[in-house]
Design an enzyme around this catalytic site. Sequence first.
Site, PDB file in Angstrom:
ATOM      1  N   SER A  87       0.857  -1.191   0.000  1.00 52.43           N
ATOM      2  CA  SER A  87       0.000   0.000   0.000  1.00 52.43           C
ATOM      3  C   SER A  87       0.891   1.238   0.000  1.00 52.43           C
ATOM      4  CB  SER A  87      -0.869   0.037   1.260  1.00 52.43           C
ATOM      5  OG  SER A  87      -1.520   1.287   1.390  1.00 52.43           O
ATOM      6  N   TYR A 123      -1.558  -0.487  10.469  1.00 56.65           N
ATOM      7  CA  TYR A 123      -1.672  -0.800   9.037  1.00 56.65           C
ATOM      8  C   TYR A 123      -0.424  -0.331   8.292  1.00 56.65           C
ATOM      9  CZ  TYR A 123      -3.759  -1.017   4.330  1.00 56.65           C
ATOM     10  OH  TYR A 123      -4.015  -1.293   3.015  1.00 56.65           O
TER      11      TYR A 123
END
Length: 254
Positions: free
Chosen positions: A141, A154
């Site tokens: 990501s 995350y």
Amino acid sequence: MHIDFSGKRVLVTGGTRGIGRGIVEAFLDAGARVAVNGASAASTAKAVAELAVGARVVAAPGSVANVAECRALVAAAVEGLGGLDVLVNNAGAGGGKPVEATDEAAWDRIIDTNLKGVFFVTQAALPALRAAKGNIVNIASVNGLIGVPKGSVYCASKAGVINLTRAHALEFAPDVRVNAVCPGGVDTDMLRALAARLAGTVEAGYKVIAADCAGQHRIAHVRELAGPVLYLASDIASFVTGSIHVVDGGETVD
Ligand SMILES: NC(=O)c1ccc[n+]([C@@H]2O[C@H](COP(=O)([O-])OP(=O)(O)OC[C@H]3O[C@@H](n4cnc5c(N)ncnc54)[C@H](O)[C@@H]3O)[C@@H](O)[C@H]2O)c1
């Protein structure tokens, strides 16, 4: 350009919906046989039935957050496909909170799915991938490259995936190439949940996220992530390994 994956055998974790589903459909369109993984037998069976391409799709259910299930899902894929040419480590869990509101269970859920899962699915798939001189594409990501507030677990998990990619590329060379794709905002259940948390409604949150995407001013469609994944998994990218591909519409350029 059309990339031909006829005769190739592909496993996509978290392939039942979202970005993973887009990747599954793109590989099927390109002629591959695909093992679809979802966290449960029911979600996997539903996706396999919806794809409706018969023997070209194999069910490989199991949670990537559990090492025994990683081994079982890879075994189902390798047995069902008769080997493995491409592994796409796509399954992931989102859900950010401020540090003060993050408990051990939240840490474990995100790290186990996003980081431990990539490691142990890779480990289980390695013998088949080495035998086929195959390759791995990890879905990281942009949040593994930049920090965001209220998303530190995350961010840490995806930064881990990025450096796991580099280390594995060196360790598995020259047999197995390993690359990563870093998506920006992509229209999926995960981003809709984030958008609603951000601004109260999905629509309002999407406006904020799109405004942040300086290069395109919009959210991506899942199929816009599939193209770069197929490129990396194909022979066109035969000299590409250990590389990190940002597919974010220019979000992190400025
Ligand atoms: N949507 C975005 O904007 C975006 C941006 C950057 C990165 N990503 C990453 O892309 C990947 C796909 O995300 P998405 O947006 O499609 O999310 P999504 O929530 O729509 O889909 C996630 C997929 O992972 C599967 N999954 C979750 N936990 C699992 C587990 N324990 N075992 C097996 N499968 C599991 C789900 O069943 C689903 O198929 C994730 O790794 C995510 O972190 C998404």
